[in-house]
Write a protein that holds these residues in place. Structure first.
Motif, mmCIF file in Angstrom:
data_model
loop_
_atom_site.group_PDB
_atom_site.id
_atom_site.type_symbol
_atom_site.label_atom_id
_atom_site.label_comp_id
_atom_site.label_asym_id
_atom_site.label_seq_id
_atom_site.Cartn_x
_atom_site.Cartn_y
_atom_site.Cartn_z
ATOM 1 N N GLY A 62 0.968 -1.270 0.059
ATOM 2 C CA GLY A 62 0.149 0.044 0.042
ATOM 3 C C GLY A 62 0.795 1.388 -0.008
ATOM 4 O O GLY A 62 2.017 1.265 -0.680
ATOM 5 N N ASP A 63 0.286 2.285 0.812
ATOM 6 C CA ASP A 63 0.956 3.505 0.712
ATOM 7 C C ASP A 63 2.152 3.849 1.684
ATOM 8 O O ASP A 63 2.864 4.901 1.782
ATOM 9 C CB ASP A 63 0.038 4.608 0.837
ATOM 10 N N GLY A 64 2.324 2.319 2.567
ATOM 11 C CA GLY A 64 3.309 2.774 3.469
ATOM 12 C C GLY A 64 4.698 3.159 3.309
ATOM 13 O O GLY A 64 5.183 4.321 3.821
ATOM 14 N N PRO A 65 5.421 2.511 2.190
ATOM 15 C CA PRO A 65 6.919 2.881 1.939
ATOM 16 C C PRO A 65 6.774 4.227 1.046
ATOM 17 O O PRO A 65 6.073 4.262 0.332
ATOM 18 C CB PRO A 65 7.287 1.813 1.095
ATOM 19 N N GLU A 66 7.784 5.004 1.453
ATOM 20 C CA GLU A 66 8.143 6.047 0.658
ATOM 21 C C GLU A 66 8.943 5.660 -0.554
ATOM 22 O O GLU A 66 10.039 5.290 -0.294
ATOM 23 C CB GLU A 66 8.719 7.305 1.441
ATOM 24 N N ILE A 67 8.456 5.885 -1.784
ATOM 25 C CA ILE A 67 9.221 5.417 -3.160
ATOM 26 C C ILE A 67 10.059 6.596 -3.515
ATOM 27 O O ILE A 67 9.491 7.609 -4.018
ATOM 28 C CB ILE A 67 8.303 4.554 -3.851
ATOM 29 N N ILE A 68 11.367 6.454 -3.758
ATOM 30 C CA ILE A 68 12.100 7.261 -4.141
ATOM 31 C C ILE A 68 13.250 6.929 -5.554
ATOM 32 O O ILE A 68 13.722 5.947 -5.420
ATOM 33 C CB ILE A 68 13.314 7.905 -3.212
ATOM 34 N N VAL A 69 12.897 7.400 -6.553
ATOM 35 C CA VAL A 69 13.338 7.024 -7.947
ATOM 36 C C VAL A 69 14.547 7.955 -8.107
ATOM 37 O O VAL A 69 14.689 9.091 -7.887
ATOM 38 C CB VAL A 69 12.466 7.286 -9.013
ATOM 39 N N VAL A 70 15.760 7.202 -8.250
ATOM 40 C CA VAL A 70 17.015 7.918 -8.706
ATOM 41 C C VAL A 70 17.529 7.873 -10.061
ATOM 42 O O VAL A 70 17.526 6.914 -10.748
ATOM 43 C CB VAL A 70 17.949 7.509 -7.592
ATOM 44 N N GLU A 71 17.937 9.262 -10.557
ATOM 45 C CA GLU A 71 18.370 9.281 -11.893
ATOM 46 C C GLU A 71 19.929 9.956 -12.052
ATOM 47 O O GLU A 71 20.281 10.607 -11.050
ATOM 48 C CB GLU A 71 17.440 9.900 -13.010
ATOM 49 N N PRO A 72 20.544 9.659 -13.191
ATOM 50 C CA PRO A 72 21.912 10.540 -13.328
ATOM 51 C C PRO A 72 21.524 11.744 -13.600
ATOM 52 O O PRO A 72 20.335 12.014 -14.467
ATOM 53 C CB PRO A 72 22.483 9.908 -14.679
ATOM 54 N N ASP A 73 22.384 13.058 -13.245
ATOM 55 C CA ASP A 73 22.075 14.038 -13.618
ATOM 56 C C ASP A 73 22.258 14.471 -15.187
ATOM 57 O O ASP A 73 21.771 15.618 -15.479
ATOM 58 C CB ASP A 73 22.608 15.204 -12.650
ATOM 59 N N ALA A 74 22.907 13.822 -15.661
ATOM 60 C CA ALA A 74 23.051 13.698 -16.968
ATOM 61 C C ALA A 74 21.999 13.089 -18.019
ATOM 62 O O ALA A 74 21.708 13.686 -19.035
ATOM 63 C CB ALA A 74 24.442 13.026 -17.338
ATOM 64 N N ALA A 75 21.099 12.446 -17.183
ATOM 65 C CA ALA A 75 19.751 12.017 -17.809
ATOM 66 C C ALA A 75 18.647 12.091 -16.946
ATOM 67 O O ALA A 75 18.140 11.152 -16.693
ATOM 68 C CB ALA A 75 19.993 10.350 -18.677
ATOM 69 N N PRO A 76 18.115 13.313 -16.732
ATOM 70 C CA PRO A 76 17.104 13.478 -15.852
ATOM 71 C C PRO A 76 15.784 13.376 -16.416
ATOM 72 O O PRO A 76 14.750 14.305 -16.319
ATOM 73 C CB PRO A 76 17.326 14.791 -15.235
ATOM 74 N N ALA A 77 15.327 12.310 -17.267
ATOM 75 C CA ALA A 77 14.250 12.324 -17.919
ATOM 76 C C ALA A 77 12.881 12.080 -17.331
ATOM 77 O O ALA A 77 11.903 12.898 -17.677
ATOM 78 C CB ALA A 77 14.442 11.135 -19.130
ATOM 79 N N LEU A 78 13.117 11.523 -16.299
ATOM 80 C CA LEU A 78 11.717 11.488 -15.356
ATOM 81 C C LEU A 78 11.580 12.568 -14.426
ATOM 82 O O LEU A 78 10.241 12.763 -14.366
ATOM 83 C CB LEU A 78 12.044 10.074 -14.469
ATOM 84 N N ILE A 79 12.544 12.882 -13.899
ATOM 85 C CA ILE A 79 12.413 14.104 -12.727
ATOM 86 C C ILE A 79 11.756 15.565 -13.710
ATOM 87 O O ILE A 79 10.901 16.194 -13.096
ATOM 88 C CB ILE A 79 13.656 14.439 -12.249
ATOM 89 N N GLU A 80 12.502 15.528 -14.880
ATOM 90 C CA GLU A 80 11.985 16.546 -15.761
ATOM 91 C C GLU A 80 10.672 16.623 -16.446
ATOM 92 O O GLU A 80 9.930 17.311 -16.553
ATOM 93 C CB GLU A 80 13.016 16.884 -16.887
ATOM 94 N N SER A 81 10.106 15.336 -16.652
ATOM 95 C CA SER A 81 8.885 14.894 -16.988
ATOM 96 C C SER A 81 7.857 15.298 -15.954
ATOM 97 O O SER A 81 6.779 15.810 -16.078
ATOM 98 C CB SER A 81 8.928 13.738 -17.644
ATOM 99 N N ILE A 82 8.249 15.068 -14.627
ATOM 100 C CA ILE A 82 7.576 15.159 -13.441
ATOM 101 C C ILE A 82 7.239 16.872 -13.474
ATOM 102 O O ILE A 82 6.228 17.246 -13.019
ATOM 103 C CB ILE A 82 8.177 14.325 -12.247
ATOM 104 N N ARG A 83 8.490 17.430 -13.533
ATOM 105 C CA ARG A 83 8.497 18.829 -13.299
ATOM 106 C C ARG A 83 7.468 19.418 -14.493
ATOM 107 O O ARG A 83 6.713 20.547 -14.126
ATOM 108 C CB ARG A 83 9.841 19.544 -13.398
ATOM 109 N N ALA A 84 7.661 19.004 -15.677
ATOM 110 C CA ALA A 84 6.777 19.441 -17.100
ATOM 111 C C ALA A 84 5.373 19.123 -16.797
ATOM 112 O O ALA A 84 4.533 19.832 -17.238
ATOM 113 C CB ALA A 84 7.673 19.424 -18.091
ATOM 114 N N GLY A 85 5.039 18.022 -15.978
ATOM 115 C CA GLY A 85 3.670 17.578 -16.112
ATOM 116 C C GLY A 85 3.352 16.867 -17.578
ATOM 117 O O GLY A 85 2.151 16.554 -17.658
#
Length: 348
Positions: A234-257
């Motif tokens: 369920g929602d218990g664990p906090e899930i953290i996704v880690v990427e290289p700063d040279a390829a921040p495709a997920l984090i930038e997509s999250i920022r952009a929506g």
């Protein structure tokens, strides 16, 4: 110190009505029960890493010996090909079920080995496209698995485009570990295969973790493990996704929506050096992940050096989640952390 952001889309995700990964691992387990090479991989306690990181516990799912291929990827393409073989065989000989079929893929590492292994098991042909920068030793490993190797382009994206073109022109089956509009069925099966390692970890750990660290390239592994973890805990664990700063495709997509492609230098985290995320993985992680983080090349290498000193040899790609923890990701002294050592060392 890793750069980290909260996920504003947590819960509903960017595409609530879109395609999501298969979270249930039972179908994978049934297929693997027929595979003589399958063995459960260990979940290792790492008290020295926990002490160094200032957390209560660290548990590491160690994928370095998965099915003799050296990484979690052994669960992906092999599973997707096995699904097709089982559907085609209908009680006949699985080893020849895909005779005459050709699977083509681009690879910067372990995905190609999984395609090669799966094709060989079920009687198919495998053609793997590699960029010119991929070491000759890796090409030799592919050829030893029965794959044909084709060099194409200076970087991964060029080899991917060449593989797509070859598949379309020759009537071959493109087997990618990423997904995009109009191409989701096989990537879903690849991702489904990865739920096996998550299901094993759920069964192996005594108490659910408070935090799960998941390294990501296109995001297939992270999305599959996150989806199964939500199913189990369920929602218990906090899930953290880690990427290289040279390829921040997920984090930038999250920022952009929305899904975006990024640019950046070549990363030493080669298997994570993906400038465009998987469509399905992004939709899933925007729903299931709590935070997204990036780490530098130096942080990745420092983390790998520390892991090696404690008998956990890997690559910057394989240890990126743990490297983020060791680089100063602040989780608190009561944190019980689950992470994945996703591949062995390149010379292992």
């Amino acid at each position: 110190m890793p750069i980290i952001i909260d996920n504003p889309w947590r819960g509903d995700g960017l595409d609530p009505e879109g395609i999501q990964p298969i979270a249930d691992a039972s179908g994978v387990a049934r297929l693997l029960a027929q595979c003589p090479a399958h063995r459960e991989t260990p979940l290792r306690a790492a008290p020295e890493i926990a002490e160094r990181a200032g957390v209560g516990e660290v548990w590491i799912k160690d994928e370095r010996a998965r099915m003799g291929l050296g990484s979690f990827k052994a669960l992906g393409a092999v599973h997707a090909i096995a699904r097709e073989a089982a559907a085609r065989a209908e009680g006949g000989d699985l080893q020849t079920a895909l005779a005459g079929e050709t699977y083509v893929a681009a690879s910067a590492g372990n995905h190609g080995l999984s395609v090669a292994a799966g094709a060989r098991i079920f009687g198919a042909r495998a053609i793997i496209y590699l960029a010119e920068t991929v070491p000759a030793a890796f090409a030799a490993r592919l050829e030893a698995r029965g794959a044909e190797v084709v060099r194409a382009g200076a970087e991964y994206q060029a080899s991917m485009e060449a593989a797509e073109t070859a598949a379309a022109e020759n009537g071959w089956t493109l087997l990618s570990d990423s997904s995009w509009e109009g191409y989701v069925d096989l990537p879903l099966r690849v991702m489904e295969g990865y739920t096996q390692l998550a299901a094993e970890a759920v069964a192996q750990i005594d108490v659910p973790p408070t935090h799960i660290l998941l390294q990501a390239g296109v995001g297939g592994l992270a999305a599959a493990v996150a989806a199964h973890s939500r199913l189990a805990w369920g929602d218990g664990p906090e899930i953290i996704v880690v990427e290289p700063d040279a390829a921040p495709a997920l984090i930038e997509s999250i920022r952009a929506g929305h899904l975006v492609s990024t640019e950046g230098p070549v990363s030493s985290m080669g298997r994570l050096d993906c400038k465009t995320p998987s469509m399905v993985a992004l939709a899933s992680l925007s729903r299931d992940a709590d935070r997204f983080a990036t780490i530098t090349e130096a942080e990745a290498q420092s983390g790998v050096d520390i892991l090696a000193a404690h008998g956990l040899a890997t690559t910057p790609s394989g240890g990126a989640g743990l490297a983020a923890l060791l680089a100063g990701l602040s989780l608190g002294p009561e944190a019980h952390v689950l992470a994945i050592l996703s591949e062995g060392p390149e010379d292992g």
